[in-house]
Design a protein around this motif. Structure first.
Motif, PDB file in Angstrom:
ATOM      1  N   GLY A  73       0.778  -1.237   0.000  1.00  0.00           N
ATOM      2  CA  GLY A  73       0.000   0.000   0.000  1.00  0.00           C
ATOM      3  C   GLY A  73       0.802   1.275   0.000  1.00  0.00           C
ATOM      4  N   THR A  74       1.918   1.283  -0.653  1.00  0.00           N
ATOM      5  CA  THR A  74       2.776   2.452  -0.669  1.00  0.00           C
ATOM      6  C   THR A  74       2.769   3.090  -2.044  1.00  0.00           C
ATOM      7  OG1 THR A  74       4.195   1.436   0.986  1.00  0.00           O
ATOM      8  CG2 THR A  74       5.136   3.237  -0.250  1.00  0.00           C
ATOM      9  N   GLU A  75       2.801   4.414  -2.069  1.00  0.00           N
ATOM     10  CA  GLU A  75       2.880   5.153  -3.334  1.00  0.00           C
ATOM     11  C   GLU A  75       4.258   5.785  -3.434  1.00  0.00           C
ATOM     12  OE1 GLU A  75       1.002   9.260  -4.912  1.00  0.00           O
ATOM     13  OE2 GLU A  75      -0.451   7.740  -4.308  1.00  0.00           O
ATOM     14  N   TYR A  76       4.909   5.583  -4.545  1.00  0.00           N
ATOM     15  CA  TYR A  76       6.229   6.157  -4.776  1.00  0.00           C
ATOM     16  C   TYR A  76       6.121   7.245  -5.829  1.00  0.00           C
ATOM     17  CZ  TYR A  76       7.989   2.255  -2.132  1.00  0.00           C
ATOM     18  OH  TYR A  76       8.226   1.365  -1.119  1.00  0.00           O
ATOM     19  N   VAL A  77       6.664   8.392  -5.532  1.00  0.00           N
ATOM     20  CA  VAL A  77       6.662   9.509  -6.474  1.00  0.00           C
ATOM     21  C   VAL A  77       8.073   9.609  -7.040  1.00  0.00           C
ATOM     22  CG1 VAL A  77       6.322  11.986  -6.753  1.00  0.00           C
ATOM     23  CG2 VAL A  77       4.891  10.702  -5.153  1.00  0.00           C
ATOM     24  N   ILE A  78       8.186   9.406  -8.333  1.00  0.00           N
ATOM     25  CA  ILE A  78       9.485   9.507  -8.992  1.00  0.00           C
ATOM     26  C   ILE A  78       9.379  10.659  -9.982  1.00  0.00           C
ATOM     27  CG2 ILE A  78      11.197   8.332 -10.411  1.00  0.00           C
ATOM     28  CD1 ILE A  78      10.088   5.687  -9.415  1.00  0.00           C
ATOM     29  N   ASP A  79       9.726  11.851  -9.506  1.00  0.00           N
ATOM     30  CA  ASP A  79       9.542  13.039 -10.328  1.00  0.00           C
ATOM     31  C   ASP A  79      10.662  14.061 -10.181  1.00  0.00           C
ATOM     32  OD1 ASP A  79       9.111  14.137  -7.850  1.00  0.00           O
ATOM     33  OD2 ASP A  79       7.085  14.830  -8.270  1.00  0.00           O
ATOM     34  N   GLY A  80      11.751  13.671  -9.552  1.00  0.00           N
ATOM     35  CA  GLY A  80      12.874  14.595  -9.396  1.00  0.00           C
ATOM     36  C   GLY A  80      12.574  15.759  -8.476  1.00  0.00           C
ATOM     37  N   GLY A  81      11.538  15.619  -7.648  1.00  0.00           N
ATOM     38  CA  GLY A  81      11.192  16.677  -6.705  1.00  0.00           C
ATOM     39  C   GLY A  81      10.193  17.681  -7.246  1.00  0.00           C
TER      40      GLY A  81
END
Length: 86
Positions: A73-81
């Protein structure tokens, strides 16, 4: 061509590189300037560059591995900040 601002990061794929090249040609600048236009349309990318496909693949490989067996149930944001997160 104006790019709309969107709350997501940029992954440097063949398609996004082609967009940068097209923007560069339309504005009479080099490809790096076209890439800068994309980053600016996103409101800036704090790390100063797009994410690379291999960086995304590394996270996926980890999550698919036994080492991530208890992560749920984890969301990872990969957007360079690009999107501020807490």
């Amino acid at each position: 061509m104006a790019l709309s601002s969107c709350p997501e990061g940029w992954i440097e794929t063949e398609a996004s590189t082609a967009l940068a090249e097209r923007l560069a040609a339309e504005h009479g600048v080099d490809t790096e300037a076209g890439k800068a236009m994309i980053m600016q349309s996103l409101g800036g990318v704090p790390i100063g560059r797009p994410s690379q496909p291999g960086e995304i693949a590394s996270l996926i490989a980890f999550l698919a591995s036994d080492r991530a067996g208890t992560i749920t149930g984890t969301e990872y944001v990969i957007d360079g900040g690009t999107v501020p997160t807490v």
